[in-house]
Design an enzyme around this catalytic site. Sequence first.
Site, PDB file in Angstrom:
ATOM      1  N   GLN A  10       0.828  -1.200   0.000  1.00  0.00           N
ATOM      2  CA  GLN A  10       0.000   0.000   0.000  1.00  0.00           C
ATOM      3  C   GLN A  10       0.864   1.253   0.000  1.00  0.00           C
ATOM      4  OE1 GLN A  10      -3.377  -0.658   2.403  1.00  0.00           O
ATOM      5  NE2 GLN A  10      -4.123   1.438   2.317  1.00  0.00           N
ATOM      6  N   SER A  94       3.886  -6.480   2.783  1.00  0.00           N
ATOM      7  CA  SER A  94       2.573  -6.434   3.421  1.00  0.00           C
ATOM      8  C   SER A  94       1.519  -7.051   2.504  1.00  0.00           C
ATOM      9  CB  SER A  94       2.226  -4.998   3.824  1.00  0.00           C
ATOM     10  OG  SER A  94       1.086  -4.961   4.645  1.00  0.00           O
ATOM     11  N   LEU A  95       0.559  -6.265   1.980  1.00  0.00           N
ATOM     12  CA  LEU A  95      -0.447  -6.851   1.089  1.00  0.00           C
ATOM     13  C   LEU A  95       0.206  -7.504  -0.128  1.00  0.00           C
ATOM     14  CD1 LEU A  95      -1.458  -5.466  -1.880  1.00  0.00           C
ATOM     15  CD2 LEU A  95      -1.657  -3.504  -0.370  1.00  0.00           C
ATOM     16  N   ARG A 119      -9.459  -8.141   3.934  1.00  0.00           N
ATOM     17  CA  ARG A 119      -8.338  -7.686   4.759  1.00  0.00           C
ATOM     18  C   ARG A 119      -8.383  -6.168   4.932  1.00  0.00           C
ATOM     19  NH1 ARG A 119      -2.795  -6.144   3.818  1.00  0.00           N
ATOM     20  NH2 ARG A 119      -1.304  -7.062   5.290  1.00  0.00           N
ATOM     21  N   HIS A 204      -0.053  -3.312  11.208  1.00  0.00           N
ATOM     22  CA  HIS A 204       1.068  -4.123  11.705  1.00  0.00           C
ATOM     23  C   HIS A 204       1.434  -3.803  13.146  1.00  0.00           C
ATOM     24  CE1 HIS A 204       1.576  -5.870   7.788  1.00  0.00           C
ATOM     25  NE2 HIS A 204       1.586  -4.659   7.249  1.00  0.00           N
ATOM     26  N   GLN A 253       0.868 -11.899  10.078  1.00  0.00           N
ATOM     27  CA  GLN A 253       1.351 -10.698   9.386  1.00  0.00           C
ATOM     28  C   GLN A 253       0.502  -9.471   9.698  1.00  0.00           C
ATOM     29  OE1 GLN A 253      -0.009  -9.338   5.800  1.00  0.00           O
ATOM     30  NE2 GLN A 253       1.812  -9.865   4.613  1.00  0.00           N
TER      31      GLN A 253
END
Length: 315
Positions: A10, A94-95, A119, A204, A253
């Site tokens: 992102q 991440s994503l 998510r 996170h 995660q």
Amino acid sequence: MTLALLFPGQGSQSVGMGAALAEAFASAREVYAEIDDALGQKLSLLMREGPEDQLTLTENAQPALMAVSLAAARVLKVEFDVDVSRAGFVAGHSLGEYSALCAAGVLTLADTARLLKLRGQAMQRAVPVGKGAMASLIGPKTDLALAEAAAAAGSEVGVCVVANDNNAGNIVISGEKAAVDRAIEKAKELGARAIPLNVSAPFHCPLMQPAADEMAEALASATLVVPSVAVVANVTARPERDPEVLRRLLVEQVTGRVRWRESMEWMAGEGGVTRFVEIGSGKVLSGMARRIAPDAESLALNTPEELEAFAKSLA
């Protein structure tokens, strides 16, 4: 030459991203159409035309970034006969880890889109707007020890942790707003610059536990298979192949640290990677790669011309 494919996270979204791929290749248009069908949403139209404030919403940005990455991967395979299995490793920030898993065949494209939509929604729901915050600690004095010290200072008044260990000079902290504000003060005392991030939630960090619980439930019913290429996971910074381990790590995660610097250092060191290729939107990860592994080649594939040139370089 050992190749690693990197998939952005992102922040790399922009209106118009992926449009040139759709104009040039039917295979890219097919990816966008499949994702639109899976979501019951004209995500491809939002990607192409905006508005920007809708595209940047977490629930839209996450599947949209995956869409561009997977469209580029499909173009490489269909148009240029370059399969992801040519890589030694895949990794995503991440994503982007979902993009990497989909590219490696662990998840179907439709399931990946639906999981990322959920998510994004779950992460947004987890913390009321204004309660959480994130900040980027930057500058030549910024290292993990400094960031940990700043987060520890913040933890005296609330939840505050290191969220993204991106590279030396670029580390992100996350948590409750008051705690992050205190951590920013400490970071400045220690010689770092600190920039509050314009994000919709504190990603996170432990505040994301409700989102992790939602993802655990969704992932429990998802089908994951053995990847065609080892996936270097955010949580472990090591290559993983076991579908059940990958399923667990995707849940961890959500609240865990993105260990990107360590992942890159492992690939450039023990993994023997000499070429890092960012595939999708933007050039953030290839820029990080140049800082973390300056002896390796780093490039980003955003345009049809870049994809074609990369494919020819492998011939």
